[in-house]
Design a protein around this motif. Structure first.
Motif, PDB file in Angstrom:
ATOM      1  N   ALA A 161       0.824  -1.210   0.000  1.00  0.00           N
ATOM      2  CA  ALA A 161       0.000   0.000   0.000  1.00  0.00           C
ATOM      3  C   ALA A 161       0.856   1.256   0.000  1.00  0.00           C
ATOM      4  CB  ALA A 161      -0.942  -0.002   1.205  1.00  0.00           C
ATOM      5  N   ALA A 162       1.988   1.212   0.696  1.00  0.00           N
ATOM      6  CA  ALA A 162       2.891   2.369   0.724  1.00  0.00           C
ATOM      7  C   ALA A 162       3.468   2.638  -0.656  1.00  0.00           C
ATOM      8  CB  ALA A 162       4.012   2.134   1.735  1.00  0.00           C
ATOM      9  N   VAL A 163       3.799   1.590  -1.396  1.00  0.00           N
ATOM     10  CA  VAL A 163       4.305   1.753  -2.768  1.00  0.00           C
ATOM     11  C   VAL A 163       3.227   2.377  -3.653  1.00  0.00           C
ATOM     12  CG1 VAL A 163       5.077   0.507  -4.824  1.00  0.00           C
ATOM     13  CG2 VAL A 163       5.945  -0.145  -2.572  1.00  0.00           C
ATOM     14  N   VAL A 164       2.001   1.875  -3.519  1.00  0.00           N
ATOM     15  CA  VAL A 164       0.889   2.389  -4.321  1.00  0.00           C
ATOM     16  C   VAL A 164       0.632   3.859  -4.006  1.00  0.00           C
ATOM     17  CG1 VAL A 164      -1.604   2.200  -4.704  1.00  0.00           C
ATOM     18  CG2 VAL A 164      -0.191   0.133  -4.604  1.00  0.00           C
ATOM     19  N   ALA A 165       0.582   4.190  -2.723  1.00  0.00           N
ATOM     20  CA  ALA A 165       0.307   5.567  -2.314  1.00  0.00           C
ATOM     21  C   ALA A 165       1.421   6.507  -2.738  1.00  0.00           C
ATOM     22  CB  ALA A 165       0.105   5.629  -0.801  1.00  0.00           C
ATOM     23  N   ALA A 166       2.679   6.067  -2.632  1.00  0.00           N
ATOM     24  CA  ALA A 166       3.798   6.912  -3.039  1.00  0.00           C
ATOM     25  C   ALA A 166       3.749   7.208  -4.529  1.00  0.00           C
ATOM     26  CB  ALA A 166       5.119   6.236  -2.682  1.00  0.00           C
ATOM     27  N   GLY A 167       3.176   6.279  -5.301  1.00  0.00           N
ATOM     28  CA  GLY A 167       3.028   6.483  -6.732  1.00  0.00           C
ATOM     29  C   GLY A 167       1.833   7.337  -7.106  1.00  0.00           C
ATOM     30  N   GLY A 168       1.041   7.736  -6.108  1.00  0.00           N
ATOM     31  CA  GLY A 168      -0.060   8.662  -6.357  1.00  0.00           C
ATOM     32  C   GLY A 168      -1.431   8.037  -6.459  1.00  0.00           C
ATOM     33  N   LEU A 169      -1.540   6.745  -6.176  1.00  0.00           N
ATOM     34  CA  LEU A 169      -2.838   6.083  -6.244  1.00  0.00           C
ATOM     35  C   LEU A 169      -3.348   5.740  -4.849  1.00  0.00           C
ATOM     36  CD1 LEU A 169      -2.356   3.645  -9.265  1.00  0.00           C
ATOM     37  CD2 LEU A 169      -3.015   6.057  -9.259  1.00  0.00           C
ATOM     38  N   ARG A 170      -4.577   5.299  -4.795  1.00  0.00           N
ATOM     39  CA  ARG A 170      -5.205   4.924  -3.531  1.00  0.00           C
ATOM     40  C   ARG A 170      -5.124   3.419  -3.351  1.00  0.00           C
ATOM     41  NH1 ARG A 170     -11.699   5.159  -2.572  1.00  0.00           N
ATOM     42  NH2 ARG A 170     -11.760   4.831  -0.305  1.00  0.00           N
ATOM     43  N   ALA A 171      -4.788   2.965  -2.159  1.00  0.00           N
ATOM     44  CA  ALA A 171      -4.762   1.540  -1.828  1.00  0.00           C
ATOM     45  C   ALA A 171      -5.771   1.262  -0.729  1.00  0.00           C
ATOM     46  CB  ALA A 171      -3.367   1.128  -1.378  1.00  0.00           C
ATOM     47  N   VAL A 172      -6.516   0.172  -0.885  1.00  0.00           N
ATOM     48  CA  VAL A 172      -7.524  -0.200   0.107  1.00  0.00           C
ATOM     49  C   VAL A 172      -7.334  -1.667   0.485  1.00  0.00           C
ATOM     50  CG1 VAL A 172      -9.990  -0.596   0.507  1.00  0.00           C
ATOM     51  CG2 VAL A 172      -9.224   1.513  -0.592  1.00  0.00           C
ATOM     52  N   ASP A 173      -7.313  -1.941   1.781  1.00  0.00           N
ATOM     53  CA  ASP A 173      -7.215  -3.295   2.303  1.00  0.00           C
ATOM     54  C   ASP A 173      -8.544  -4.004   2.062  1.00  0.00           C
ATOM     55  OD1 ASP A 173      -7.071  -5.619   3.853  1.00  0.00           O
ATOM     56  OD2 ASP A 173      -5.950  -4.647   5.463  1.00  0.00           O
ATOM     57  N   ALA A 174      -8.519  -5.061   1.228  1.00  0.00           N
ATOM     58  CA  ALA A 174      -9.743  -5.778   0.874  1.00  0.00           C
ATOM     59  C   ALA A 174      -9.992  -6.990   1.752  1.00  0.00           C
ATOM     60  CB  ALA A 174      -9.681  -6.206  -0.591  1.00  0.00           C
ATOM     61  N   GLY A 175      -9.143  -7.190   2.782  1.00  0.00           N
ATOM     62  CA  GLY A 175      -9.367  -8.291   3.689  1.00  0.00           C
ATOM     63  C   GLY A 175      -8.341  -9.393   3.543  1.00  0.00           C
ATOM     64  N   SER A 176      -8.689 -10.572   4.037  1.00  0.00           N
ATOM     65  CA  SER A 176      -7.769 -11.702   4.046  1.00  0.00           C
ATOM     66  C   SER A 176      -7.580 -12.253   2.640  1.00  0.00           C
ATOM     67  CB  SER A 176      -8.311 -12.803   4.955  1.00  0.00           C
ATOM     68  OG  SER A 176      -9.429 -13.429   4.335  1.00  0.00           O
ATOM     69  N   LEU A 177      -6.643 -13.197   2.498  1.00  0.00           N
ATOM     70  CA  LEU A 177      -6.388 -13.789   1.187  1.00  0.00           C
ATOM     71  C   LEU A 177      -7.608 -14.554   0.682  1.00  0.00           C
ATOM     72  CD1 LEU A 177      -3.985 -13.832  -0.793  1.00  0.00           C
ATOM     73  CD2 LEU A 177      -3.444 -16.118   0.058  1.00  0.00           C
ATOM     74  N   ARG A 178      -8.521 -14.904   1.543  1.00  0.00           N
ATOM     75  CA  ARG A 178      -9.761 -15.560   1.102  1.00  0.00           C
ATOM     76  C   ARG A 178     -10.568 -14.659   0.169  1.00  0.00           C
ATOM     77  NH1 ARG A 178     -13.125 -18.064   5.925  1.00  0.00           N
ATOM     78  NH2 ARG A 178     -14.328 -18.774   4.116  1.00  0.00           N
ATOM     79  N   ARG A 179     -10.389 -13.349   0.279  1.00  0.00           N
ATOM     80  CA  ARG A 179     -11.100 -12.414  -0.590  1.00  0.00           C
ATOM     81  C   ARG A 179     -10.542 -12.404  -2.012  1.00  0.00           C
ATOM     82  NH1 ARG A 179     -13.487 -12.864   3.221  1.00  0.00           N
ATOM     83  NH2 ARG A 179     -14.434 -14.290   1.713  1.00  0.00           N
ATOM     84  N   ALA A 180      -9.421 -13.114  -2.223  1.00  0.00           N
ATOM     85  CA  ALA A 180      -8.864 -13.186  -3.577  1.00  0.00           C
ATOM     86  C   ALA A 180      -9.881 -13.777  -4.552  1.00  0.00           C
ATOM     87  CB  ALA A 180      -7.581 -14.001  -3.583  1.00  0.00           C
ATOM     88  N   ARG A 181     -10.688 -14.720  -4.067  1.00  0.00           N
ATOM     89  CA  ARG A 181     -11.695 -15.330  -4.951  1.00  0.00           C
ATOM     90  C   ARG A 181     -12.655 -14.274  -5.478  1.00  0.00           C
ATOM     91  NH1 ARG A 181     -12.910 -19.355  -8.531  1.00  0.00           N
ATOM     92  NH2 ARG A 181     -15.117 -19.113  -9.000  1.00  0.00           N
ATOM     93  N   GLU A 182     -13.134 -13.401  -4.591  1.00  0.00           N
ATOM     94  CA  GLU A 182     -14.062 -12.355  -5.026  1.00  0.00           C
ATOM     95  C   GLU A 182     -13.365 -11.340  -5.939  1.00  0.00           C
ATOM     96  OE1 GLU A 182     -15.794 -14.660  -2.119  1.00  0.00           O
ATOM     97  OE2 GLU A 182     -13.995 -13.461  -1.754  1.00  0.00           O
ATOM     98  N   LEU A 183     -12.107 -11.026  -5.633  1.00  0.00           N
ATOM     99  CA  LEU A 183     -11.363 -10.098  -6.489  1.00  0.00           C
ATOM    100  C   LEU A 183     -11.160 -10.692  -7.876  1.00  0.00           C
ATOM    101  CD1 LEU A 183      -8.629  -8.646  -4.093  1.00  0.00           C
ATOM    102  CD2 LEU A 183     -10.791  -7.602  -4.787  1.00  0.00           C
ATOM    103  N   GLU A 184     -10.901 -11.992  -7.940  1.00  0.00           N
ATOM    104  CA  GLU A 184     -10.730 -12.632  -9.244  1.00  0.00           C
ATOM    105  C   GLU A 184     -12.034 -12.677 -10.022  1.00  0.00           C
ATOM    106  OE1 GLU A 184      -6.938 -15.347  -7.753  1.00  0.00           O
ATOM    107  OE2 GLU A 184      -8.750 -16.372  -8.488  1.00  0.00           O
ATOM    108  N   SER A 185     -13.142 -12.854  -9.328  1.00  0.00           N
ATOM    109  CA  SER A 185     -14.438 -12.820 -10.006  1.00  0.00           C
ATOM    110  C   SER A 185     -14.734 -11.416 -10.535  1.00  0.00           C
ATOM    111  CB  SER A 185     -15.545 -13.259  -9.039  1.00  0.00           C
ATOM    112  OG  SER A 185     -15.394 -14.616  -8.675  1.00  0.00           O
ATOM    113  N   LEU A 186     -14.401 -10.415  -9.725  1.00  0.00           N
ATOM    114  CA  LEU A 186     -14.601  -9.029 -10.164  1.00  0.00           C
ATOM    115  C   LEU A 186     -13.710  -8.706 -11.356  1.00  0.00           C
ATOM    116  CD1 LEU A 186     -15.976  -6.294  -9.579  1.00  0.00           C
ATOM    117  CD2 LEU A 186     -14.078  -5.781  -8.028  1.00  0.00           C
ATOM    118  N   GLY A 187     -12.451  -9.144 -11.289  1.00  0.00           N
ATOM    119  CA  GLY A 187     -11.547  -8.915 -12.405  1.00  0.00           C
ATOM    120  C   GLY A 187     -12.025  -9.609 -13.667  1.00  0.00           C
ATOM    121  N   PHE A 188     -12.527 -10.825 -13.520  1.00  0.00           N
ATOM    122  CA  PHE A 188     -13.064 -11.585 -14.646  1.00  0.00           C
ATOM    123  C   PHE A 188     -14.226 -10.844 -15.303  1.00  0.00           C
ATOM    124  CE2 PHE A 188     -16.508 -14.787 -15.524  1.00  0.00           C
ATOM    125  CZ  PHE A 188     -16.087 -15.132 -16.796  1.00  0.00           C
TER     126      PHE A 188
END
Length: 208
Positions: A161-188
């Protein structure tokens, strides 16, 4: 600021490298093609280029690869990823149909990677962002680009998140690694909409 090793120098690898370099991070780009890595790294301050197989220099390792290429690459770095923050950006699509994910309904690409490299701290991030939105800093030219980060290690998430913020973007904690499934569905879903020209590659989903 953490140092990054980015494996892959396609659109996403290049966009993440530029974002990190803009924020002052040192970036190592590794690809199968040394010339491709140099083409991306050359214009970026503090960036170096190499080939897959070179020693990993970064504390954060970004797998900017198509999902089918991940297993071979992480296998080639057996043991070298221990203690590293490993960032999975893939969307595990069935590229033959472009109509489903190839991981089980209760699994994710990120979980597979975490199982393959148990000594690493695995995060899911960037898979819901298009390269153009990382470069522009906005989604659809209006909403700020947000990078969603999922993982089980708080310190690892904070480092990315610090790398993202330093580059000028917003970073948000989406939760545990279990949320990767939902992120992959959203990306799909986002990818299929863009492929059908129902949204543009410079647009997508935004967090407001």
């Amino acid at each position: 600021m953490s140092d990054l090793t980015i494996i892959g120098a396609g659109n996403m690898g290049g966009a993440i490298a530029a974002l990190a370099a803009q924020g002052g991070a040192s970036v190592q780009l590794l690809t199968r093609d040394a010339a491709a890595a140099e083409a991306v790294a050359g214009p970026l301050q503090g960036a170096t280029a190499g080939v897959v197989g070179d020693p990993i220099e970064g504390d954060i390792v970004v797998l900017a690869l198509p999902y089918p290429a991940v297993a071979e690459v992480i296998g080639s770095y057996a043991g070298q990823l221990d203690g590293k923050v490993v960032v999975d950006i893939t969307n595990p699509l069935d590229f033959s149909t472009f109509d489903s994910l190839v991981v089980a309904s209760d699994a994710s690409a990120a979980a597979e990677i975490a199982e393959a490299v148990p000594g690493a701290r695995v995060l899911k991030a960037f898979n819901t962002n298009f390269a153009g939105t990382l470069a522009a800093g906005t989604v659809g030219g209006a909403q700020p680009t947000t990078v969603l980060i999922a993982g089980d290690d708080t310190a690892a998430k904070e480092a990315l998140a610090a790398v993202v913020a330093a580059g000028g973007l917003r970073a948000v904690d989406a939760g545990s690694l279990r949320r990767a499934r939902e992120l992959e569905s959203l990306g799909f879903l986002q990818l299929t909409l863009a492929a059908q020209e129902k949204t543009s590659w410079g647009a997508g989903f935004a967090l407001v």
